[in-house]
Design a protein around this motif. Structure first.
Motif, PDB file in Angstrom:
ATOM      1  N   ILE A  94       0.840  -1.203   0.000  1.00  0.00           N
ATOM      2  CA  ILE A  94       0.000   0.000   0.000  1.00  0.00           C
ATOM      3  C   ILE A  94       0.869   1.244   0.000  1.00  0.00           C
ATOM      4  CG2 ILE A  94      -1.699   1.295   1.340  1.00  0.00           C
ATOM      5  CD1 ILE A  94      -2.796  -1.391   2.309  1.00  0.00           C
ATOM      6  N   PHE A  95       1.965   1.229   0.774  1.00  0.00           N
ATOM      7  CA  PHE A  95       2.871   2.372   0.803  1.00  0.00           C
ATOM      8  C   PHE A  95       3.515   2.599  -0.567  1.00  0.00           C
ATOM      9  CE2 PHE A  95       4.123   3.910   5.245  1.00  0.00           C
ATOM     10  CZ  PHE A  95       2.813   3.808   5.688  1.00  0.00           C
ATOM     11  N   LYS A  96       3.804   1.512  -1.280  1.00  0.00           N
ATOM     12  CA  LYS A  96       4.393   1.644  -2.607  1.00  0.00           C
ATOM     13  C   LYS A  96       3.405   2.314  -3.554  1.00  0.00           C
ATOM     14  CE  LYS A  96       6.729  -1.016  -6.220  1.00  0.00           C
ATOM     15  NZ  LYS A  96       7.182  -2.376  -6.642  1.00  0.00           N
ATOM     16  N   ARG A  97       2.111   1.917  -3.466  1.00  0.00           N
ATOM     17  CA  ARG A  97       1.097   2.558  -4.301  1.00  0.00           C
ATOM     18  C   ARG A  97       0.951   4.035  -3.970  1.00  0.00           C
ATOM     19  NH1 ARG A  97      -2.299  -2.028  -3.333  1.00  0.00           N
ATOM     20  NH2 ARG A  97      -3.790  -0.772  -2.141  1.00  0.00           N
ATOM     21  N   ALA A  98       1.161   4.369  -2.713  1.00  0.00           N
ATOM     22  CA  ALA A  98       1.033   5.757  -2.278  1.00  0.00           C
ATOM     23  C   ALA A  98       2.279   6.582  -2.611  1.00  0.00           C
ATOM     24  CB  ALA A  98       0.772   5.815  -0.771  1.00  0.00           C
ATOM     25  N   GLY A  99       3.334   5.908  -3.109  1.00  0.00           N
ATOM     26  CA  GLY A  99       4.543   6.630  -3.467  1.00  0.00           C
ATOM     27  C   GLY A  99       5.546   6.763  -2.339  1.00  0.00           C
ATOM     28  N   PHE A 100       5.343   6.032  -1.255  1.00  0.00           N
ATOM     29  CA  PHE A 100       6.268   6.087  -0.120  1.00  0.00           C
ATOM     30  C   PHE A 100       7.383   5.058  -0.296  1.00  0.00           C
ATOM     31  CE2 PHE A 100       2.335   7.437   2.441  1.00  0.00           C
ATOM     32  CZ  PHE A 100       2.493   8.756   2.017  1.00  0.00           C
ATOM     33  N   SER A 101       8.491   5.303   0.360  1.00  0.00           N
ATOM     34  CA  SER A 101       9.671   4.451   0.218  1.00  0.00           C
ATOM     35  C   SER A 101       9.637   3.300   1.213  1.00  0.00           C
ATOM     36  CB  SER A 101      10.935   5.287   0.459  1.00  0.00           C
ATOM     37  OG  SER A 101      10.997   5.698   1.827  1.00  0.00           O
ATOM     38  N   PRO A 102      10.450   2.248   0.956  1.00  0.00           N
ATOM     39  CA  PRO A 102      10.578   1.158   1.931  1.00  0.00           C
ATOM     40  C   PRO A 102      11.040   1.669   3.295  1.00  0.00           C
ATOM     41  CG  PRO A 102      11.485   0.483  -0.171  1.00  0.00           C
ATOM     42  CD  PRO A 102      11.188   1.939  -0.296  1.00  0.00           C
ATOM     43  N   ARG A 103      11.825   2.732   3.305  1.00  0.00           N
ATOM     44  CA  ARG A 103      12.258   3.329   4.566  1.00  0.00           C
ATOM     45  C   ARG A 103      11.067   3.858   5.364  1.00  0.00           C
ATOM     46  NH1 ARG A 103      16.326   3.006   8.221  1.00  0.00           N
ATOM     47  NH2 ARG A 103      16.301   4.874   9.532  1.00  0.00           N
ATOM     48  N   ASP A 104      10.120   4.467   4.649  1.00  0.00           N
ATOM     49  CA  ASP A 104       8.896   4.943   5.317  1.00  0.00           C
ATOM     50  C   ASP A 104       8.142   3.781   5.942  1.00  0.00           C
ATOM     51  OD1 ASP A 104       9.256   7.653   4.676  1.00  0.00           O
ATOM     52  OD2 ASP A 104       8.328   7.376   2.701  1.00  0.00           O
ATOM     53  N   THR A 105       8.030   2.682   5.201  1.00  0.00           N
ATOM     54  CA  THR A 105       7.335   1.495   5.713  1.00  0.00           C
ATOM     55  C   THR A 105       7.996   0.993   6.987  1.00  0.00           C
ATOM     56  OG1 THR A 105       6.770   0.860   3.448  1.00  0.00           O
ATOM     57  CG2 THR A 105       6.515  -0.812   5.147  1.00  0.00           C
ATOM     58  N   TYR A 106       9.313   0.925   6.980  1.00  0.00           N
ATOM     59  CA  TYR A 106      10.061   0.440   8.145  1.00  0.00           C
ATOM     60  C   TYR A 106       9.847   1.356   9.351  1.00  0.00           C
ATOM     61  CZ  TYR A 106      13.965  -0.469  11.273  1.00  0.00           C
ATOM     62  OH  TYR A 106      14.718  -0.719  12.397  1.00  0.00           O
ATOM     63  N   GLU A 107       9.927   2.663   9.136  1.00  0.00           N
ATOM     64  CA  GLU A 107       9.796   3.605  10.256  1.00  0.00           C
ATOM     65  C   GLU A 107       8.388   3.569  10.841  1.00  0.00           C
ATOM     66  OE1 GLU A 107      11.030   7.390   8.850  1.00  0.00           O
ATOM     67  OE2 GLU A 107      13.187   6.906   8.966  1.00  0.00           O
ATOM     68  N   VAL A 108       7.377   3.423   9.984  1.00  0.00           N
ATOM     69  CA  VAL A 108       6.004   3.328  10.491  1.00  0.00           C
ATOM     70  C   VAL A 108       5.831   2.039  11.295  1.00  0.00           C
ATOM     71  CG1 VAL A 108       3.603   2.970   9.797  1.00  0.00           C
ATOM     72  CG2 VAL A 108       4.953   4.759   8.711  1.00  0.00           C
ATOM     73  N   SER A 109       6.343   0.931  10.785  1.00  0.00           N
ATOM     74  CA  SER A 109       6.227  -0.348  11.491  1.00  0.00           C
ATOM     75  C   SER A 109       6.967  -0.347  12.813  1.00  0.00           C
ATOM     76  CB  SER A 109       6.758  -1.485  10.602  1.00  0.00           C
ATOM     77  OG  SER A 109       6.067  -1.539   9.378  1.00  0.00           O
ATOM     78  N   SER A 110       7.975   0.519  12.947  1.00  0.00           N
ATOM     79  CA  SER A 110       8.799   0.566  14.156  1.00  0.00           C
ATOM     80  C   SER A 110       8.421   1.728  15.066  1.00  0.00           C
ATOM     81  CB  SER A 110      10.282   0.692  13.757  1.00  0.00           C
ATOM     82  OG  SER A 110      10.665  -0.319  12.860  1.00  0.00           O
ATOM     83  N   SER A 111       7.252   2.328  14.835  1.00  0.00           N
ATOM     84  CA  SER A 111       6.886   3.534  15.580  1.00  0.00           C
ATOM     85  C   SER A 111       6.319   3.262  16.966  1.00  0.00           C
ATOM     86  CB  SER A 111       5.876   4.354  14.769  1.00  0.00           C
ATOM     87  OG  SER A 111       4.707   3.585  14.512  1.00  0.00           O
ATOM     88  N   GLY A 112       6.165   1.997  17.334  1.00  0.00           N
ATOM     89  CA  GLY A 112       5.663   1.670  18.667  1.00  0.00           C
ATOM     90  C   GLY A 112       4.898   0.365  18.682  1.00  0.00           C
ATOM     91  N   GLU A 113       4.536  -0.070  19.867  1.00  0.00           N
ATOM     92  CA  GLU A 113       3.829  -1.339  20.029  1.00  0.00           C
ATOM     93  C   GLU A 113       2.495  -1.344  19.288  1.00  0.00           C
ATOM     94  OE1 GLU A 113       3.722  -5.246  21.438  1.00  0.00           O
ATOM     95  OE2 GLU A 113       5.331  -3.761  21.604  1.00  0.00           O
ATOM     96  N   LEU A 114       1.829  -0.186  19.265  1.00  0.00           N
ATOM     97  CA  LEU A 114       0.527  -0.112  18.605  1.00  0.00           C
ATOM     98  C   LEU A 114       0.641  -0.341  17.098  1.00  0.00           C
ATOM     99  CD1 LEU A 114      -0.957   2.998  20.452  1.00  0.00           C
ATOM    100  CD2 LEU A 114      -1.718   0.635  20.699  1.00  0.00           C
ATOM    101  N   ALA A 115       1.793  -0.023  16.522  1.00  0.00           N
ATOM    102  CA  ALA A 115       1.967  -0.156  15.078  1.00  0.00           C
ATOM    103  C   ALA A 115       1.908  -1.605  14.622  1.00  0.00           C
ATOM    104  CB  ALA A 115       3.288   0.475  14.651  1.00  0.00           C
ATOM    105  N   LYS A 116       2.087  -2.554  15.557  1.00  0.00           N
ATOM    106  CA  LYS A 116       2.022  -3.968  15.191  1.00  0.00           C
ATOM    107  C   LYS A 116       0.641  -4.361  14.693  1.00  0.00           C
ATOM    108  CE  LYS A 116       5.707  -5.426  18.351  1.00  0.00           C
ATOM    109  NZ  LYS A 116       6.057  -6.283  19.522  1.00  0.00           N
ATOM    110  N   THR A 117      -0.358  -3.541  15.004  1.00  0.00           N
ATOM    111  CA  THR A 117      -1.718  -3.796  14.522  1.00  0.00           C
ATOM    112  C   THR A 117      -1.764  -3.804  13.001  1.00  0.00           C
ATOM    113  OG1 THR A 117      -2.539  -2.618  16.463  1.00  0.00           O
ATOM    114  CG2 THR A 117      -4.120  -3.050  14.723  1.00  0.00           C
ATOM    115  N   LEU A 118      -0.882  -3.059  12.369  1.00  0.00           N
ATOM    116  CA  LEU A 118      -0.887  -2.955  10.903  1.00  0.00           C
ATOM    117  C   LEU A 118      -0.467  -4.249  10.223  1.00  0.00           C
ATOM    118  CD1 LEU A 118       0.697   0.594  10.652  1.00  0.00           C
ATOM    119  CD2 LEU A 118      -1.700  -0.009  10.284  1.00  0.00           C
ATOM    120  N   VAL A 119       0.121  -5.166  10.988  1.00  0.00           N
ATOM    121  CA  VAL A 119       0.506  -6.457  10.412  1.00  0.00           C
ATOM    122  C   VAL A 119      -0.730  -7.272  10.066  1.00  0.00           C
ATOM    123  CG1 VAL A 119       1.766  -8.603  10.851  1.00  0.00           C
ATOM    124  CG2 VAL A 119       2.690  -6.430  11.662  1.00  0.00           C
ATOM    125  N   THR A 120      -1.827  -7.019  10.757  1.00  0.00           N
ATOM    126  CA  THR A 120      -3.034  -7.840  10.610  1.00  0.00           C
ATOM    127  C   THR A 120      -4.130  -7.150   9.801  1.00  0.00           C
ATOM    128  OG1 THR A 120      -3.891  -7.011  12.732  1.00  0.00           O
ATOM    129  CG2 THR A 120      -2.576  -9.032  12.776  1.00  0.00           C
TER     130      THR A 120
END
Length: 438
Positions: A94-120
């Motif tokens: 989804i981030f790729k479709r939005a034009g965001f970089s893999p780095r953006d994806t990594y930083e969002v996924s690592s932004s806190g415990e709540l971000a783990k919700t995005l895995v599901t």
């Protein structure tokens, strides 16, 4: 005659000069238009008649629909874009479709415990994404429920991303239900408009006093006050039962929920007692406690020192009270079985399990699953045989006197009395309203 007249007129018109024929055609068209078009009074009368509509009749209505491209969602106004999760989608895709970089994806996924919700994330879910002036990631919103939204974005102090939960305020309203048992408690609850969870919750509130498998009678009635939850005026779900009344075989039971989450009688005595009347969700009973019963397998008369509960094989069976497992195993008479010691005075026994859920030495809590109903041992069908012993002597589980419930704490009594008075008024008001509607 009519044919000859028509033919004569036709021949006469043909013999006229061409300019005359043209003028005659124009004049005829004008006269037809005057005849067919209604006068102003007639047209006004038609509109007046059209304004009078019959009740219950569908009328077609033509609407001129225009698109207003200036109307946008608040998120769109501030640069947010909606992305719907499709089959096989991940946050990275989804981030790729939005034009965001893999780095953006990594930083969002690592932004806190709540971000783990995005895995599901699942197909159909919605992600609101925001980009900065350079096209980089600037924010994410993911609606978890009507109440909660996951928000990820830069912190005010630094550019580091943080994940936080945004919650909307829930408005609690009270609703009412009343029912009378005509065939079963379950059917009465459904007829009263209660959900499956509310029916089971109601049975759980009174489960220390009433055996819902054995003691329910035709004509028993219940009265319930329960919570409904709203966000921004929209219904989002049910809350707790806050007050309930149950009249069983002429005996009245009432329960009030206190701010501590527990239920008490209007006098302040806890509804929760040391033992449940029945260790299984209500279905029906096949054999009661009796001194003499013809055993269907052994073909002889003998005492039946417990109560047999029949339900679907595999139905969870609960510990009637807190205690310690003193026996758990199998023999040819009892099948899979569990014995629980409750202090020095009380023992409960559970026989014919399909499978035991605890072992010797386990400490169990009231309501904990100790086994699953089955047909092991000397039986003719799937059921639970339940025994209750006091000082080693078998007693009827349905009628044995149980330890009294503890009263509410002294420091809580004054506050509870105020709540109890209000709840009892709600119950009485509900009964009057239901009576007036009958």
């Amino acid at each position: 005659m009519r044919i000859n007249l028509y033919a004569g007129v036709k021949n006469t018109v043909k013999r006229l000069p061409s300019p005359h024929r043209t003028g005659l055609a124009i004049a005829s068209a004008f006269l037809c238009g005057m005849v067919l078009l209604p006068s102003e009074p007639v047209e006004a009368s038609r509109h007046a008649e059209a304004a009078i509509l019959d009740v219950g009749v569908r009328y077609p209505l033509k609407l001129a629909v225009t698109q207003n491209t200036d109307v946008m969602l608040p998120e769109e106004e501030s640069g947010w874009q909606l992305y719907k999760v499709g089959r096989g989608d991940t946050l990275a895709k989804i981030f790729k479709r939005a034009g965001f970089s893999p780095r953006d994806t990594y930083e969002v996924s690592s932004s806190g415990e709540l971000a783990k919700t995005l895995v599901t994330i699942l197909p159909g879910d919605e992600l609101w994404l925001k980009a900065d002036d350079n096209g980089g990631f600037a924010g994410l919103k993911y609606k978890l429920s009507a109440k909660e939204t996951l928000s990820i974005g830069p912190s005010e102090e630094s550019a580091k991303l943080i994940a936080e939960l945004q919650t909307k305020e829930i408005e609690v309203r009270h609703n009412f239900a009343q029912g009378e048992i005509t065939s079963s408690f379950w059917h009465a609850g459904v007829s009263a408009g209660l959900t499956d969870n509310q029916i089971m919750h109601l049975a759980g509130i009174f489960g220390w006093d009433i055996d819902f498998a054995m003691e329910i009678r035709r004509g028993d009635v219940f009265n319930v006050v329960f919570e409904e939850q709203y966000i921004d005026g929209e219904f989002v779900g049910f809350g707790d039962i806050v007050a309930a009344e149950f009249i069983n075989q002429g005996e009245k039971f009432a329960a009030i929920k206190h701010s501590d989450g527990n239920y008490y009688t209007p006098e302040g005595r806890s509804m929760r007692k040391s033992f449940l009347r029945a260790p299984i969700n209500f279905k029906y009973v096949s054999s009661n406690f009796t001194k003499a019963r013809f055993h269907p397998v052994q073909k002889r008369w003998k005492a039946h020192r417990g109560t047999d509960y029949v339900a679907a094989a595999g139905t969870p069976v609960m510990a009637a009270g807190d205690g310690k497992v003193v026996k758990a195993g199998y023999d040819r008479f009892n099948g899979n079985h569990v014995f629980i010691q409750h202090g020095e005075k009380y023992t409960t026994k559970y026989l014919h399990f399909k499978k035991n859920a605890v072992k010797v030495g386990d400490v169990v809590k009231q309501g904990q699953t100790v086994g699953y109903l089955g047909s092991t041992g000397m039986v003719t069908g799937a059921h639970l045989h339940y025994e209750f012993l006091v000082d080693g002597v078998h007693r009827n589980p349905r009628t044995v006197a149980l330890p009294k419930a503890l009263p509410i704490a002294k420091e809580e009594r004054a506050a509870f009395e105020v709540i109890a008075r209000n709840r009892l008024k709600q119950l009485d008001t509900n009964k009057r309203i239901m009576l007036a509607m009958q």
